[in-house]
Motif scaffolding. Structure first.
Motif, PDB file in Angstrom:
ATOM      1  N   LYS A 126       1.621   0.242 -19.220  1.00 45.58           N
ATOM      2  CA  LYS A 126       2.538  -0.778 -18.734  1.00 45.58           C
ATOM      3  C   LYS A 126       1.867  -2.139 -18.578  1.00 45.58           C
ATOM      4  O   LYS A 126       2.500  -3.092 -18.144  1.00 45.58           O
ATOM      5  CB  LYS A 126       3.199  -0.327 -17.439  1.00 45.58           C
TER       6      LYS A 126
ATOM      7  N   PHE B 163       4.301  -5.340 -17.326  1.00 47.39           N
ATOM      8  CA  PHE B 163       4.190  -5.519 -15.877  1.00 47.39           C
ATOM      9  C   PHE B 163       5.162  -6.611 -15.441  1.00 47.39           C
ATOM     10  O   PHE B 163       5.854  -7.199 -16.257  1.00 47.39           O
ATOM     11  CB  PHE B 163       2.746  -5.891 -15.517  1.00 47.39           C
ATOM     12  N   ASP B 164       5.189  -6.868 -14.157  1.00 42.08           N
ATOM     13  CA  ASP B 164       6.068  -7.896 -13.606  1.00 42.08           C
ATOM     14  C   ASP B 164       5.572  -9.285 -14.014  1.00 42.08           C
ATOM     15  O   ASP B 164       4.600  -9.786 -13.475  1.00 42.08           O
ATOM     16  CB  ASP B 164       6.083  -7.756 -12.073  1.00 42.08           C
ATOM     17  N   ILE B 165       6.244  -9.903 -14.988  1.00 42.85           N
ATOM     18  CA  ILE B 165       5.735 -11.173 -15.506  1.00 42.85           C
ATOM     19  C   ILE B 165       5.908 -12.318 -14.510  1.00 42.85           C
ATOM     20  O   ILE B 165       5.358 -13.391 -14.689  1.00 42.85           O
ATOM     21  CB  ILE B 165       6.380 -11.579 -16.859  1.00 42.85           C
ATOM     22  N   ASN B 166       6.668 -12.075 -13.455  1.00 44.69           N
ATOM     23  CA  ASN B 166       6.824 -13.121 -12.436  1.00 44.69           C
ATOM     24  C   ASN B 166       5.792 -13.006 -11.328  1.00 44.69           C
ATOM     25  O   ASN B 166       5.815 -13.774 -10.373  1.00 44.69           O
ATOM     26  CB  ASN B 166       8.223 -13.049 -11.824  1.00 44.69           C
ATOM     27  N   PHE B 167       4.913 -12.020 -11.446  1.00 47.37           N
ATOM     28  CA  PHE B 167       3.898 -11.845 -10.400  1.00 47.37           C
ATOM     29  C   PHE B 167       3.034 -13.098 -10.330  1.00 47.37           C
ATOM     30  O   PHE B 167       2.507 -13.555 -11.337  1.00 47.37           O
ATOM     31  CB  PHE B 167       3.033 -10.623 -10.705  1.00 47.37           C
ATOM     32  N   PRO B 168       2.883 -13.680  -9.135  1.00 50.96           N
ATOM     33  CA  PRO B 168       2.171 -14.948  -9.029  1.00 50.96           C
ATOM     34  C   PRO B 168       0.658 -14.768  -9.035  1.00 50.96           C
ATOM     35  O   PRO B 168       0.024 -14.882  -8.004  1.00 50.96           O
ATOM     36  CB  PRO B 168       2.645 -15.485  -7.675  1.00 50.96           C
ATOM     37  N   ALA B 169       0.082 -14.483 -10.192  1.00 52.32           N
ATOM     38  CA  ALA B 169      -1.371 -14.352 -10.230  1.00 52.32           C
ATOM     39  C   ALA B 169      -1.914 -15.045 -11.466  1.00 52.32           C
ATOM     40  O   ALA B 169      -1.325 -14.957 -12.541  1.00 52.32           O
ATOM     41  CB  ALA B 169      -1.773 -12.881 -10.246  1.00 52.32           C
ATOM     42  N   THR B 170      -3.029 -15.758 -11.297  1.00 48.59           N
ATOM     43  CA  THR B 170      -3.675 -16.373 -12.435  1.00 48.59           C
ATOM     44  C   THR B 170      -4.535 -15.320 -13.138  1.00 48.59           C
ATOM     45  O   THR B 170      -4.813 -14.256 -12.588  1.00 48.59           O
ATOM     46  CB  THR B 170      -4.590 -17.528 -11.999  1.00 48.59           C
TER      47      THR B 170
ATOM     48  N   LEU C 134      -1.128 -18.716 -15.374  1.00 47.02           N
ATOM     49  CA  LEU C 134      -0.466 -17.550 -14.786  1.00 47.02           C
ATOM     50  C   LEU C 134      -0.379 -16.451 -15.835  1.00 47.02           C
ATOM     51  O   LEU C 134      -0.073 -16.716 -17.002  1.00 47.02           O
ATOM     52  CB  LEU C 134       0.940 -17.918 -14.310  1.00 47.02           C
ATOM     53  N   ILE C 135      -0.610 -15.216 -15.390  1.00 47.61           N
ATOM     54  CA  ILE C 135      -0.636 -14.090 -16.326  1.00 47.61           C
ATOM     55  C   ILE C 135       0.697 -13.952 -17.070  1.00 47.61           C
ATOM     56  O   ILE C 135       0.720 -13.656 -18.270  1.00 47.61           O
ATOM     57  CB  ILE C 135      -1.022 -12.771 -15.592  1.00 47.61           C
TER      58      ILE C 135
END
Lengths: 256, 267
Positions: free
Chosen positions: A89, A93-100, A143-144
Motif C-alpha cells: 500500500k 497510502f493517504d496522499i493527504n497525509f501532511p508529511a514531507t 509533501l509526499i
C-alpha cells in the motif's frame, strides 16, 4: 563493507501453513533465503504470496512450522532494524497525509531510537544518505502526496534503507507505475543488491520482466511449486501465456 | 476594554482553562483525524455524559465520574475493535448510543434534567473554579508529557501501521495510549464547550490546518494557532454579546475552516 556469504541463510522458513477462515492459503512451505540473494515470489492471485511475506515479517503467525530470521526464532526476534519493508500500500497510502519526504524517511528511524528518545544528528545523516541512495534528496521538503507514484516508491525504499537493514522485503513495488519508472526502479534495486550487498525479496506479477532481474524465483501456489533460477524457471515452464504467467504451473495448481 | 474584562475572576479562570484545553485538543486531534478516528472523540464525550449522570445520581464529583467512565469506555472500545467481531465504526456507534441511553435513564431517575445538566451539555465557563483550573492544568501536563514521549511512535503508526509494526513499534500499545489520552482530553474539555461540542474542539482546528498542506510539524503549529485564537476570541465575544461560550468558539472555528477552505480551493 562486510563480505557477502551466499551460502549463509538469513531467513529460514520451515514447513509453515496458514489458513484464512479455515481455508488453507499456505501448505507446508519450506524456503531459505541466503545472504545477498535477490529473490522474487511469483504465483497467481490468491496464491498466498503476500501472506507468506507477512509471516516472514511477523505480521501474521503461521499455524505450523517455524520461521527463523538471522538464526533466531521469529517469536524471540527483536532486531527489526535489520529488516526493511516496503508495503504494497506504499503506492496507495493517504496522499493527504501532511508529511514531507524527510519526515516520512525519518519515521524509519523511530523504532530504532526507542521510546522517549529524540532524533539525533546521526538519524538525520542517515535520512540524507538514504535519500541520496534513491536520488530523492532534492525532494526532501516536498509533501509526499505531491510526488509521482515512482518518486513515492523511492521514498518508501529510502524509509526502509534508513535503518541500514540487511534485507528488504517489497510487496509488488512496481504495481501501477509506467515502464520508464519501472526500469529506473529495477536499476535502483540492482544497485542496492550488487553495490550495497542488500538481500532483496519481492513479490511481482510481471514474470517476463522479473526473470531478467532477479537471482532466484520462488513460485508459490499455496505450496512451494518451485524455487529455482530464472533460466531454469523459464525452461521448465515452456510456454508463457499473454499475461506472462507460466501456463503449466497455473493450470496444474489453480482452483483447489 | 480587555482590562475591564479581566476584572472578573470567572472570566480569567475561564480563559485559563480554555487556553489549556485549546492547546491540548489539536495535539490529540491530529492523530485522531489522520487515523480516521475523529468519531471517537464524540463517542467518548457521550460516554462522559453517562459518567456525569452517575455522579449526579450518587452525589459524587461529576468530573471524576466522567473521567472514570471515559477511561473505562476507551478500553472497552479498543477491545471490541481488536476482537474484529464488529467494525471499528460500529463499535463507536454502540458506545455512543448506549452511553447516551444510559445517561438519559440515569438522569430521569435522579430527576436531574436541570440547569446543572445544561452546563455539562453545553459548557459553562462561568462556573469554572480555581480548583478546576488546577486539575485541568495537571491532567493537561500529563497529556502533553505522554504525547511528547510517544510522539514518534504515534506519527509512524498514523502514517503506516503495518510498516510501523514491522519496524518494531508496539502498535497496539500506542493505539491504547492514544485512546487513553483522548479520554483524558474529553473529560478536560467538558467545562469549556460541554459534552456535545468537544469533538469540534478536537477535530475542527486540525481539519482546517490540514487544508494548508504543510509538513506534519507545521500542521500541528497551525492547528494550535487556530485553536487558541478561536477559544480566546470566543470567550471574549460571548462575554460581551452574552452568547453561549461553547457554541461561539465552535462557530468561530468553523468560520476559519470555511475561509481557509474557500481560499485554498480558489488558489
Amino acid at each position: 563493507m562486510q563480505k557477502v556469504d551466499h551460502t549463509k541463510n538469513i531467513i529460514e522458513v520451515n514447513d509453515i501453513s496458514f489458513s484464512y477462515n479455515k481455508e488453507k492459503v499456505l501448505k507446508n512451505i519450506t524456503l531459505g533465503i541466503h545472504q545477498g540473494d535477490y529473490l522474487c515470489l511469483v504465483g497467481p492471485n490468491g496464491a498466498g504470496k503476500t501472506t507468506l511475506l507477512k509471516i516472514m515479517l511477523g505480521l501474521l503467525s503461521s499455524e505450523t512450522g517455524s520461521v527463523k530470521l538471522f538464526n533466531q526464532d521469529i517469536k524471540d526476534f527483536k532486531d527489526w532494524q535489520r529488516i526493511g519493508y516496503v508495503p504494497q500500500k506504499a503506492t496507495s497510502f493517504d496522499i493527504n497525509f501532511p508529511a514531507t519526504v524527510k519526515e516520512v524517511v525519518l519515521m524509519g528511524r523511530y523504532a530504532h531510537a526507542g521510546l522517549f528518545h529524540r532524533m539525533t544528528e546521526k538519524d538525520l545523516e542517515l535520512v540524507k544518505k538514504s535519500l541520496e541512495q534513491v536520488e530523492m534528496w532534492e525532494y526532501r521538503d516536498r509533501l509526499i502526496g505531491d510526488l509521482s507514484g515512482g518518486q513515492q516508491q523511492r521514498v518508501f525504499i529510502a524509509r526502509a534503507l534508513v535503518t541500514e537493514p540487511e534485507i528488504i522485503f517489497l510487496d509488488e513495488p512496481t504495481a501501477g507505475v509506467d515502464e520508464k519508472t519501472q526500469n529506473e526502479f529495477y536499476a535502483l534495486l540492482k544497485k542496492l543488491n550488487q553495490e550495497f550487498s542488500l538481500t532483496l525479496v519481492l513479490i511481482s506479477h510481471d514474470i517476463e520482466r522479473i526473470t531478467k532481474e532477479v537471482m532466484h524465483i520462488a513460485c508459490i501456489d499455496k505450496t512451494l511449486v518451485c524455487h529455482t533460477s530464472p533460466e531454469e524457471y523459464l525452461k521448465d515452464s515452456h510456454s508463457l501465456d499473454i499475461s506472462g504467467q507460466p501456463v503449466k504451473i497455473i493450470t496444474s495448481h489453480h482452483h483447489n | 476594554m480587555l482590562e475591564n474584562l479581566l476584572q472578573y475572576g470567572f472570566v480569567v479562570r475561564g480563559l485559563e482553562a480554555g487556553i489549556i484545553v485549546a492547546i491540548i485538543a489539536p495535539l490529540i486531534g491530529i492523530f485522531l483525524v489522520l487515523r480516521r478516528y475523529s468519531l471517537i472523540a464524540d463517542t467518548l464525550a457521550h460516554v462522559s455524559l453517562a459518567g456525569i449522570a452517575v455522579g449526579l445520581l450518587f452525589g459524587w464529583n461529576p468530573a471524576v465520574t466522567a473521567l472514570g467512565s471515559t477511561l473505562l469506555a476507551s478500553f472497552g472500545i479498543e477491545r471490541l475493535r481488536n476482537s474484529k467481531k464488529v467494525y471499528g465504526e460500529s463499535a463507536l456507534a454502540l458506545f455512543l448510543s448506549g452511553s447516551l441511553a444510559l445517561a438519559i435513564v440515569l438522569l430521569s431517575l435522579s430527576h436531574g434534567l436541570n440547569a446543572n445538566l445544561f452546563n455539562y451539555l453545553f459548557g459553562s465557563i462561568v462556573t469554572v473554579t480555581s480548583n478546576d483550573v488546577l486539575s485541568i492544568a495537571l491532567v493537561a501536563i500529563l497529556v502533553v508529557v505522554t504525547l511528547f514521549s510517544f510522539y514518534k511512535e504515534l506519527v509512524y503508526v498514523s502514517f503506516d501501521e503495518e510498516a510501523a509494526k514491522v519496524s518494531g513499534i508496539p502498535v497496539r500499545f500506542i493505539n491504547t495510549v492514544l485512546i487513553f489520552l483522548t479520554a483524558l482530553t474529553v473529560s478536560l474539555a467538558i467545562p469549556i464547550v460541554g459534552v456535545l461540542l468537544i469533538a469540534a474542539l478536537i477535530v475542527v482546528p486540525v481539519v482546517t490546518a490540514l487544508q494548508l498542506k504543510k509538513s506534519f510539524i507545521k500542521t500541528i503549529f497551525w492547528a494550535e494557532i487556530i485553536s487558541i485564537f478561536s477559544v480566546i476570541s470566543g470567550i471574549i465575544i460571548s462575554f460581551y454579546l452574552n452568547l453561549a461560550t461553547g457554541g461561539t468558539i465552535v462557530l468561530l472555528m468553523l468560520s476559519i475552516f470555511s475561509i481557509v477552505f474557500f481560499l485554498k480551493r480558489n488558489n
